[in-house]
Scaffold this motif. Structure first.
Motif, PDB file in Angstrom:
ATOM      1  N   TYR A  45      -5.959  -3.591  -8.355  1.00 18.52           N
ATOM      2  CA  TYR A  45      -4.813  -3.539  -7.445  1.00 18.52           C
ATOM      3  C   TYR A  45      -3.701  -2.599  -7.895  1.00 18.52           C
ATOM      4  O   TYR A  45      -2.608  -2.632  -7.346  1.00 18.52           O
ATOM      5  CB  TYR A  45      -4.245  -4.942  -7.183  1.00 18.52           C
ATOM      6  N   THR A  46      -3.918  -1.751  -8.885  1.00 17.88           N
ATOM      7  CA  THR A  46      -2.856  -0.851  -9.322  1.00 17.88           C
ATOM      8  C   THR A  46      -2.493   0.160  -8.239  1.00 17.88           C
ATOM      9  O   THR A  46      -1.364   0.635  -8.208  1.00 17.88           O
ATOM     10  CB  THR A  46      -3.238  -0.092 -10.610  1.00 17.88           C
ATOM     11  N   SER A  47      -3.420   0.473  -7.359  1.00 16.95           N
ATOM     12  CA  SER A  47      -3.100   1.431  -6.299  1.00 16.95           C
ATOM     13  C   SER A  47      -2.508   0.750  -5.065  1.00 16.95           C
ATOM     14  O   SER A  47      -2.062   1.427  -4.150  1.00 16.95           O
ATOM     15  CB  SER A  47      -4.346   2.214  -5.897  1.00 16.95           C
ATOM     16  N   GLN A  48      -2.461  -0.579  -5.054  1.00 15.89           N
ATOM     17  CA  GLN A  48      -1.903  -1.311  -3.920  1.00 15.89           C
ATOM     18  C   GLN A  48      -0.599  -2.030  -4.268  1.00 15.89           C
ATOM     19  O   GLN A  48       0.083  -2.535  -3.390  1.00 15.89           O
ATOM     20  CB  GLN A  48      -2.904  -2.349  -3.420  1.00 15.89           C
ATOM     21  N   ARG A  49      -0.239  -2.074  -5.547  1.00 18.04           N
ATOM     22  CA  ARG A  49       0.932  -2.818  -6.011  1.00 18.04           C
ATOM     23  C   ARG A  49       2.144  -1.903  -6.112  1.00 18.04           C
ATOM     24  O   ARG A  49       2.066  -0.801  -6.641  1.00 18.04           O
ATOM     25  CB  ARG A  49       0.653  -3.420  -7.376  1.00 18.04           C
ATOM     26  N   CYS A  50       3.275  -2.386  -5.646  1.00 15.00           N
ATOM     27  CA  CYS A  50       4.518  -1.635  -5.740  1.00 15.00           C
ATOM     28  C   CYS A  50       5.132  -1.861  -7.124  1.00 15.00           C
ATOM     29  O   CYS A  50       5.378  -3.008  -7.508  1.00 15.00           O
ATOM     30  CB  CYS A  50       5.504  -2.085  -4.670  1.00 15.00           C
ATOM     31  N   PRO A  51       5.390  -0.791  -7.881  1.00 17.09           N
ATOM     32  CA  PRO A  51       5.972  -0.973  -9.204  1.00 17.09           C
ATOM     33  C   PRO A  51       7.437  -1.409  -9.170  1.00 17.09           C
ATOM     34  O   PRO A  51       7.955  -1.942 -10.141  1.00 17.09           O
ATOM     35  CB  PRO A  51       5.832   0.400  -9.860  1.00 17.09           C
ATOM     36  N   ARG A  52       8.103  -1.225  -8.029  1.00 19.21           N
ATOM     37  CA  ARG A  52       9.507  -1.616  -7.926  1.00 19.21           C
ATOM     38  C   ARG A  52       9.661  -3.113  -7.643  1.00 19.21           C
ATOM     39  O   ARG A  52      10.369  -3.814  -8.352  1.00 19.21           O
ATOM     40  CB  ARG A  52      10.202  -0.824  -6.826  1.00 19.21           C
ATOM     41  N   HIS A  55       5.211  -6.149  -4.784  1.00 16.91           N
ATOM     42  CA  HIS A  55       4.452  -6.514  -3.581  1.00 16.91           C
ATOM     43  C   HIS A  55       3.092  -5.820  -3.594  1.00 16.91           C
ATOM     44  O   HIS A  55       2.995  -4.611  -3.775  1.00 16.91           O
ATOM     45  CB  HIS A  55       5.234  -6.108  -2.333  1.00 16.91           C
ATOM     46  N   THR A  56       2.029  -6.601  -3.423  1.00 17.30           N
ATOM     47  CA  THR A  56       0.667  -6.070  -3.418  1.00 17.30           C
ATOM     48  C   THR A  56       0.041  -6.324  -2.055  1.00 17.30           C
ATOM     49  O   THR A  56      -0.051  -7.462  -1.614  1.00 17.30           O
ATOM     50  CB  THR A  56      -0.179  -6.740  -4.517  1.00 17.30           C
ATOM     51  N   GLU A  57      -0.371  -5.245  -1.419  1.00 15.48           N
ATOM     52  CA  GLU A  57      -0.982  -5.360  -0.095  1.00 15.48           C
ATOM     53  C   GLU A  57      -1.827  -4.114   0.147  1.00 15.48           C
ATOM     54  O   GLU A  57      -1.424  -2.996  -0.217  1.00 15.48           O
ATOM     55  CB  GLU A  57       0.114  -5.454   0.969  1.00 15.48           C
ATOM     56  N   ARG A  58      -2.970  -4.288   0.748  1.00 14.71           N
ATOM     57  CA  ARG A  58      -3.852  -3.159   1.048  1.00 14.71           C
ATOM     58  C   ARG A  58      -3.147  -2.131   1.928  1.00 14.71           C
ATOM     59  O   ARG A  58      -3.330  -0.917   1.773  1.00 14.71           O
ATOM     60  CB  ARG A  58      -5.119  -3.652   1.722  1.00 14.71           C
ATOM     61  N   ALA A  59      -2.288  -2.597   2.841  1.00 14.13           N
ATOM     62  CA  ALA A  59      -1.595  -1.697   3.768  1.00 14.13           C
ATOM     63  C   ALA A  59      -0.571  -0.804   3.058  1.00 14.13           C
ATOM     64  O   ALA A  59      -0.107   0.176   3.639  1.00 14.13           O
ATOM     65  CB  ALA A  59      -0.903  -2.507   4.860  1.00 14.13           C
ATOM     66  N   ASN A  60      -0.207  -1.119   1.824  1.00 15.43           N
ATOM     67  CA  ASN A  60       0.697  -0.240   1.072  1.00 15.43           C
ATOM     68  C   ASN A  60       0.074   1.133   0.844  1.00 15.43           C
ATOM     69  O   ASN A  60       0.785   2.112   0.658  1.00 15.43           O
ATOM     70  CB  ASN A  60       1.048  -0.847  -0.297  1.00 15.43           C
ATOM     71  N   ARG A  61      -1.231   1.178   0.838  1.00 15.03           N
ATOM     72  CA  ARG A  61      -1.961   2.429   0.602  1.00 15.03           C
ATOM     73  C   ARG A  61      -2.651   2.807   1.903  1.00 15.03           C
ATOM     74  O   ARG A  61      -3.790   2.439   2.164  1.00 15.03           O
ATOM     75  CB  ARG A  61      -2.973   2.197  -0.519  1.00 15.03           C
ATOM     76  N   SER A  62      -1.938   3.543   2.737  1.00 13.04           N
ATOM     77  CA  SER A  62      -2.460   3.868   4.068  1.00 13.04           C
ATOM     78  C   SER A  62      -3.657   4.812   4.017  1.00 13.04           C
ATOM     79  O   SER A  62      -4.537   4.751   4.863  1.00 13.04           O
ATOM     80  CB  SER A  62      -1.359   4.491   4.922  1.00 13.04           C
ATOM     81  N   ASP A  63      -3.679   5.700   3.039  1.00 16.45           N
ATOM     82  CA  ASP A  63      -4.830   6.571   2.851  1.00 16.45           C
ATOM     83  C   ASP A  63      -4.958   6.901   1.362  1.00 16.45           C
ATOM     84  O   ASP A  63      -4.202   6.384   0.543  1.00 16.45           O
ATOM     85  CB  ASP A  63      -4.746   7.848   3.710  1.00 16.45           C
ATOM     86  N   ARG A  64      -5.875   7.761   1.025  1.00 21.83           N
ATOM     87  CA  ARG A  64      -6.180   8.032  -0.376  1.00 21.83           C
ATOM     88  C   ARG A  64      -5.007   8.628  -1.148  1.00 21.83           C
ATOM     89  O   ARG A  64      -4.853   8.392  -2.342  1.00 21.83           O
ATOM     90  CB  ARG A  64      -7.369   8.982  -0.432  1.00 21.83           C
ATOM     91  N   VAL A  81       1.859   6.355  -8.358  1.00 18.00           N
ATOM     92  CA  VAL A  81       2.222   4.936  -8.300  1.00 18.00           C
ATOM     93  C   VAL A  81       1.224   4.101  -9.100  1.00 18.00           C
ATOM     94  O   VAL A  81       1.609   3.231  -9.882  1.00 18.00           O
ATOM     95  CB  VAL A  81       2.307   4.449  -6.830  1.00 18.00           C
ATOM     96  N   ALA A  82      -0.069   4.380  -8.944  1.00 15.42           N
ATOM     97  CA  ALA A  82      -1.087   3.651  -9.705  1.00 15.42           C
ATOM     98  C   ALA A  82      -0.911   3.904 -11.201  1.00 15.42           C
ATOM     99  O   ALA A  82      -1.040   2.978 -12.019  1.00 15.42           O
ATOM    100  CB  ALA A  82      -2.486   4.063  -9.254  1.00 15.42           C
ATOM    101  N   GLY A  83      -0.591   5.121 -11.571  1.00 16.38           N
ATOM    102  CA  GLY A  83      -0.364   5.451 -12.977  1.00 16.38           C
ATOM    103  C   GLY A  83       0.824   4.700 -13.554  1.00 16.38           C
ATOM    104  O   GLY A  83       0.782   4.240 -14.704  1.00 16.38           O
ATOM    105  N   VAL A  84       1.882   4.547 -12.784  1.00 20.08           N
ATOM    106  CA  VAL A  84       3.051   3.777 -13.230  1.00 20.08           C
ATOM    107  C   VAL A  84       2.652   2.318 -13.444  1.00 20.08           C
ATOM    108  O   VAL A  84       3.044   1.695 -14.435  1.00 20.08           O
ATOM    109  CB  VAL A  84       4.203   3.894 -12.210  1.00 20.08           C
ATOM    110  N   ASN A  85       1.846   1.768 -12.539  1.00 18.10           N
ATOM    111  CA  ASN A  85       1.398   0.382 -12.689  1.00 18.10           C
ATOM    112  C   ASN A  85       0.521   0.202 -13.924  1.00 18.10           C
ATOM    113  O   ASN A  85       0.649  -0.788 -14.647  1.00 18.10           O
ATOM    114  CB  ASN A  85       0.650  -0.075 -11.433  1.00 18.10           C
TER     115      ASN A  85
END
Length: 104
Positions: A45-52, A55-64, A81-85
């Protein structure tokens, strides 16, 4: 990784059959050999989680390529964002790994 890399047909089988676990073991071996600390971090979920806001949701990542938090509005390149997570997950363990050994 498999979806993003384009190889010649004769090379595809070699890439697909190389498990990610083996890649991690190879990296750990090379890091030990070079004297560099190596940490493995759960990337779930690192690519779906907001580091701020977290909030983790699939819709946070609308595309690649794009990330936009549905709760707080943070936006940016998805890989950054995924790298920050990943960095944030590694930080507590990194302090332990890099801390000097206690004096006897």
């Amino acid at each position: 990784m498999r979806e993003r890399v384009r190889l010649r047909r004769d090379q595809r089988g070699a890439l697909s059959s190389w498990p990610f676990h083996q890649l991690g073991q190879h990296l750990a071996y090379k890091a030990r050999r070079a004297g560099v600390p190596f940490l493995e971090v759960d990337a779930a979920y690192t690519s779906q989680r907001c580091p701020r806001c977290g909030h983790t949701e699939r819709a946070n990542r609308s595309d690649r390529d794009h990330f936009r938090c549905r709760r707080c509005g943070l936006a940016g390149p998805a890989d950054v964002v995924a790298g920050v997570n990943v960095r944030d997950r590694a930080r507590p363990a990194w302090v332990f790994v890099t801390a000097p050994a206690p004096a006897p």
